[in-house]
Design an enzyme around this catalytic site. Sequence first.
Site, PDB file in Angstrom:
ATOM      1  N   ASN A   8      27.292 -35.610   9.480  1.00  0.00           N
ATOM      2  CA  ASN A   8      25.961 -35.008   9.621  1.00  0.00           C
ATOM      3  C   ASN A   8      25.773 -34.618  11.078  1.00  0.00           C
ATOM      4  O   ASN A   8      25.609 -35.477  11.933  1.00  0.00           O
ATOM      5  CB  ASN A   8      24.886 -36.027   9.191  1.00  0.00           C
ATOM      6  CG  ASN A   8      23.485 -35.503   9.412  1.00  0.00           C
ATOM      7  OD1 ASN A   8      23.285 -34.306   9.626  1.00  0.00           O
ATOM      8  ND2 ASN A   8      22.504 -36.391   9.353  1.00  0.00           N
ATOM      9  N   LYS A  10      23.298 -33.012  12.294  1.00  0.00           N
ATOM     10  CA  LYS A  10      21.864 -32.992  12.655  1.00  0.00           C
ATOM     11  C   LYS A  10      21.526 -31.693  13.392  1.00  0.00           C
ATOM     12  O   LYS A  10      22.070 -30.648  13.080  1.00  0.00           O
ATOM     13  CB  LYS A  10      21.511 -34.222  13.492  1.00  0.00           C
ATOM     14  CG  LYS A  10      22.026 -35.520  12.867  1.00  0.00           C
ATOM     15  CD  LYS A  10      21.430 -36.743  13.480  1.00  0.00           C
ATOM     16  CE  LYS A  10      22.137 -37.973  12.939  1.00  0.00           C
ATOM     17  NZ  LYS A  10      21.320 -39.156  12.976  1.00  0.00           N
ATOM     18  N   HIS A  96      17.221 -37.472   3.748  1.00  0.00           N
ATOM     19  CA  HIS A  96      17.743 -38.156   4.939  1.00  0.00           C
ATOM     20  C   HIS A  96      16.586 -38.877   5.637  1.00  0.00           C
ATOM     21  O   HIS A  96      15.461 -38.390   5.660  1.00  0.00           O
ATOM     22  CB  HIS A  96      18.408 -37.153   5.887  1.00  0.00           C
ATOM     23  CG  HIS A  96      19.135 -37.835   7.004  1.00  0.00           C
ATOM     24  ND1 HIS A  96      18.485 -38.251   8.148  1.00  0.00           N
ATOM     25  CD2 HIS A  96      20.425 -38.224   7.139  1.00  0.00           C
ATOM     26  CE1 HIS A  96      19.360 -38.857   8.940  1.00  0.00           C
ATOM     27  NE2 HIS A  96      20.544 -38.851   8.348  1.00  0.00           N
ATOM     28  N   GLU A  98      15.672 -39.169   8.584  1.00  0.00           N
ATOM     29  CA  GLU A  98      14.900 -38.419   9.600  1.00  0.00           C
ATOM     30  C   GLU A  98      13.921 -37.462   8.934  1.00  0.00           C
ATOM     31  O   GLU A  98      12.850 -37.185   9.465  1.00  0.00           O
ATOM     32  CB  GLU A  98      15.871 -37.700  10.549  1.00  0.00           C
ATOM     33  CG  GLU A  98      16.520 -38.712  11.499  1.00  0.00           C
ATOM     34  CD  GLU A  98      17.960 -38.423  11.872  1.00  0.00           C
ATOM     35  OE1 GLU A  98      18.417 -37.276  11.729  1.00  0.00           O
ATOM     36  OE2 GLU A  98      18.643 -39.369  12.315  1.00  0.00           O
ATOM     37  N   GLU A 168      21.596 -45.645   3.642  1.00  0.00           N
ATOM     38  CA  GLU A 168      21.550 -45.640   5.103  1.00  0.00           C
ATOM     39  C   GLU A 168      20.349 -46.448   5.564  1.00  0.00           C
ATOM     40  O   GLU A 168      19.218 -45.945   5.569  1.00  0.00           O
ATOM     41  CB  GLU A 168      21.403 -44.206   5.627  1.00  0.00           C
ATOM     42  CG  GLU A 168      22.533 -43.287   5.242  1.00  0.00           C
ATOM     43  CD  GLU A 168      22.616 -42.108   6.199  1.00  0.00           C
ATOM     44  OE1 GLU A 168      23.629 -42.010   6.901  1.00  0.00           O
ATOM     45  OE2 GLU A 168      21.674 -41.321   6.275  1.00  0.00           O
ATOM     46  N   GLY A 174      21.707 -44.184  14.211  1.00  0.00           N
ATOM     47  CA  GLY A 174      21.606 -43.757  15.603  1.00  0.00           C
ATOM     48  C   GLY A 174      21.248 -44.880  16.563  1.00  0.00           C
ATOM     49  O   GLY A 174      20.890 -44.629  17.709  1.00  0.00           O
ATOM     50  N   SER A 213      25.469 -45.790  12.094  1.00  0.00           N
ATOM     51  CA  SER A 213      26.302 -46.199  13.235  1.00  0.00           C
ATOM     52  C   SER A 213      27.759 -46.476  12.848  1.00  0.00           C
ATOM     53  O   SER A 213      28.377 -47.398  13.372  1.00  0.00           O
ATOM     54  CB  SER A 213      25.685 -47.408  13.945  1.00  0.00           C
ATOM     55  OG  SER A 213      24.423 -47.050  14.491  1.00  0.00           O
TER      56      SER A 213
HETATM   57  C1  PEP Z   1      23.143 -40.109   9.862  1.00  0.00           C
HETATM   58  O1  PEP Z   1      22.682 -39.204  10.539  1.00  0.00           O
HETATM   59  O2  PEP Z   1      23.120 -40.011   8.639  1.00  0.00           O
HETATM   60  C2  PEP Z   1      23.709 -41.285  10.526  1.00  0.00           C
HETATM   61  C3  PEP Z   1      24.183 -42.259   9.789  1.00  0.00           C
HETATM   62  O3  PEP Z   1      23.722 -41.284  11.918  1.00  0.00           O
HETATM   63  P1  PEP Z   1      24.534 -42.310  12.874  1.00  0.00           P
HETATM   64  O4  PEP Z   1      25.945 -42.381  12.361  1.00  0.00           O
HETATM   65  O5  PEP Z   1      24.446 -41.685  14.232  1.00  0.00           O
HETATM   66  O6  PEP Z   1      23.855 -43.637  12.800  1.00  0.00           O
END
Ligand code: PEP
Length: 249
Positions: A8, A10, A96, A98, A168, A174, A213
């Site tokens: 992703n 973003k 997602h 976000e 997630e 993040g 992460s």
């Molecule tokens: C994501 O954007 O779905 C995500 C898991 O980000 P990160 O790996 O940076 O935590």
Amino acid sequence: MPKIIAANWKMYKTRAEARETAAALARLLTEKRTDRQVIVYPPFTAIAEAAAALDGLACAAVGAQDVYPAAEGAFTGEISPRMLTDAGATWVLTGHSERRHVLQESDELVGRKTAFALANGLCVMLCIGETLKERESGCLREVLQRQLQAGLAEVAPGDISRLAIAYEPVWAIGTGKVAGPDEAREAHGITRELLRDVLGAAAASVPLLYGGSVKPDNAAGLLALDNVDGLLVGGASLEAESFAKIVLA
Ligand code: PEP
């Protein structure tokens, strides 16, 4: 089923940067024998470039990070499944964290997006996950149940073969905090069980990805857990080298 490793990107990368990263990824993975399926989610503006750069890599597909649940019309700023398909996307993310927590998207809207994108031929990766406050107050199961029920409420049985779920935990996205093996195993077990309640027997073949992460050094451990059928990677997917290491982990 092959493990799915998804990137992703973003709101990062211009078209030129996306082309460069995708081309580097294709170089790093070409001739590496892998049965992994790779999906890259660039920003809308770079979908066509990423798709062109990954064209020769048989295991790779390109997706979009969001979609609007209408064919066309007066929806300023939104994008339809047909436009995404036209740009070269075959997958789309819905729900997602976000979009849920920064852009205030409701469970109901996530459900409409999921069903509409599937009905229009896209593969959908529906994202679910609890906040730290929800986890600490003992609401993990309740949150996952609510998000799955609303997210899948309108999905037609014939479309389930094009569905994946990404668990997630919001507190791990993040932040550098990855769910420990016990936390991830528990959440994936609960998700599989809840999916069975919502979808019946078809739930067994829906891939469940972990996200939050993920890095080259924790990817293999996460992929070894029961009910972890893949990984959704944010920060560590922005560099081709680190994402390729995760694909090959
Ligand atoms: C994501 O954007 O779905 C995500 C898991 O980000 P990160 O790996 O940076 O935590």
